[in-house]
Design a protein around this motif. Structure first.
Motif, short mmCIF file in Angstrom:
data_model
loop_
_atom_site.label_atom_id
_atom_site.label_comp_id
_atom_site.label_asym_id
_atom_site.label_seq_id
_atom_site.Cartn_x
_atom_site.Cartn_y
_atom_site.Cartn_z
N LEU A 5 0.89 -1.15 0.00
CA LEU A 5 0.00 0.00 0.00
C LEU A 5 0.93 1.20 0.00
CD1 LEU A 5 -2.64 -0.91 2.73
CD2 LEU A 5 -3.07 -0.61 0.30
N PHE A 6 0.55 2.22 -0.74
CA PHE A 6 1.37 3.41 -0.82
C PHE A 6 0.52 4.64 -0.55
CE2 PHE A 6 3.29 0.35 -3.70
CZ PHE A 6 4.61 0.38 -3.31
N VAL A 7 1.11 5.64 0.09
CA VAL A 7 0.47 6.94 0.22
C VAL A 7 1.14 7.84 -0.79
CG1 VAL A 7 0.04 8.92 1.71
CG2 VAL A 7 -0.01 6.63 2.67
N ILE A 8 0.34 8.37 -1.70
CA ILE A 8 0.86 9.28 -2.73
C ILE A 8 -0.03 10.51 -2.72
CG2 ILE A 8 1.29 9.62 -5.19
CD1 ILE A 8 1.73 6.59 -5.41
N ASP A 9 0.58 11.63 -2.46
CA ASP A 9 -0.13 12.91 -2.47
C ASP A 9 -1.37 12.86 -1.57
OD1 ASP A 9 -0.06 15.54 -3.35
OD2 ASP A 9 -1.49 15.15 -4.97
N GLY A 10 -1.24 12.19 -0.41
CA GLY A 10 -2.32 12.15 0.57
C GLY A 10 -3.39 11.11 0.32
N HIS A 11 -3.20 10.23 -0.66
CA HIS A 11 -4.20 9.20 -0.96
C HIS A 11 -3.55 7.82 -0.90
CE1 HIS A 11 -7.07 12.21 -2.31
NE2 HIS A 11 -6.08 12.78 -2.95
N TRP A 12 -4.30 6.84 -0.42
CA TRP A 12 -3.82 5.47 -0.34
C TRP A 12 -4.03 4.77 -1.68
CZ3 TRP A 12 -0.91 3.34 3.32
CH2 TRP A 12 -0.88 3.95 4.56
N ARG A 25 -1.69 -2.65 -12.14
CA ARG A 25 -2.06 -1.24 -12.05
C ARG A 25 -2.06 -0.79 -10.59
NH1 ARG A 25 -3.40 1.16 -16.91
NH2 ARG A 25 -4.90 2.42 -15.81
N MET A 26 -2.08 0.51 -10.40
CA MET A 26 -2.25 1.07 -9.07
C MET A 26 -3.69 1.54 -8.96
SD MET A 26 1.20 3.21 -8.33
CE MET A 26 0.91 3.35 -6.57
N PHE A 27 -4.33 1.20 -7.83
CA PHE A 27 -5.73 1.56 -7.60
C PHE A 27 -5.81 2.47 -6.39
CE2 PHE A 27 -5.65 -2.59 -9.58
CZ PHE A 27 -6.57 -2.45 -10.61
N ARG A 28 -6.49 3.60 -6.54
CA ARG A 28 -6.71 4.48 -5.40
C ARG A 28 -7.81 3.86 -4.56
NH1 ARG A 28 -7.68 10.95 -5.83
NH2 ARG A 28 -9.21 10.92 -4.15
N TYR A 57 6.99 0.66 -7.59
CA TYR A 57 5.92 1.61 -7.33
C TYR A 57 6.25 2.58 -6.20
CZ TYR A 57 3.33 -1.43 -10.36
OH TYR A 57 2.93 -2.16 -11.44
N ARG A 58 7.37 2.37 -5.52
CA ARG A 58 7.76 3.23 -4.40
C ARG A 58 8.06 4.64 -4.90
NH1 ARG A 58 9.44 2.22 0.51
NH2 ARG A 58 9.89 0.04 0.11
#
Length: 153
Positions: A5-12, A25-28, A57-58
């Motif tokens: 799981l990644f936090v990007i620009d305040g979204h998981w 793919r990456m899913f918000r 994806y990091r």
């Protein structure tokens, strides 16, 4: 499997296979709708591909969440260039290192988050191209100035 799981620009975001597109793919997370089905009732009823590497994806910047649509060129002054090189090393290509600025090629999927990032850094980052992206940035800045004209501070 290395689940991520990644936090990007305040979204998981979660990384997984999109069976409709047949691609990883990456899913918000907050955009996932409907039920999530599993093959069995076991908590881990999936197998990871042998070549799976979630590290790719990091530190993915918000302008790189999808298929690449273009490449921008940005000039970064030396006080920030080291950070861009370290943080986005796998996502940007260094073109030129001079004493006055460092030029990077930056792929993007959505130009708006990239342009927002450029504006955030003010004098430390300058957009060099392509021309249509410069025009989009200029139009956005002009619209913001126009919207705020005549307002009291």
């Amino acid at each position: 499997m290395k689940k991520r799981l990644f936090v990007i620009d305040g979204h998981w975001y979660v990384v997984g296979r999109d069976h409709d597109r047949q691609a990883v793919r990456m899913f918000r997370v907050d955009r996932i709708r409907g039920s999530i089905s599993h093959l069995t009732r076991r908590p881990r009823d999936f197998t990871a591909p042998a070549d799976w590497d979630p590290e790719q994806y990091r530190a993915r910047p918000p302008w790189l969440l999808g298929e690449t649509k273009g490449t921008a060129r940005i000039a970064v002054d030396p006080c920030l260039a080291w950070w861009v090189s370290q943080t986005y090393a796998q996502h940007v290509a260094s073109e030129d290192e001079s004493t006055s600025e460092h030029v990077f090629s930056v792929p993007f999927t959505d130009p708006d988050p990239l342009l927002a990032w450029v504006v955030t850094w003010r004098r430390h980052v300058r957009l060099l191209g392509p021309p249509d992206l410069i025009a989009r940035l200029r139009a956005g800045i002009e619209a913001a100035v126009h919207k705020h004209e005549g307002r009291q501070p």
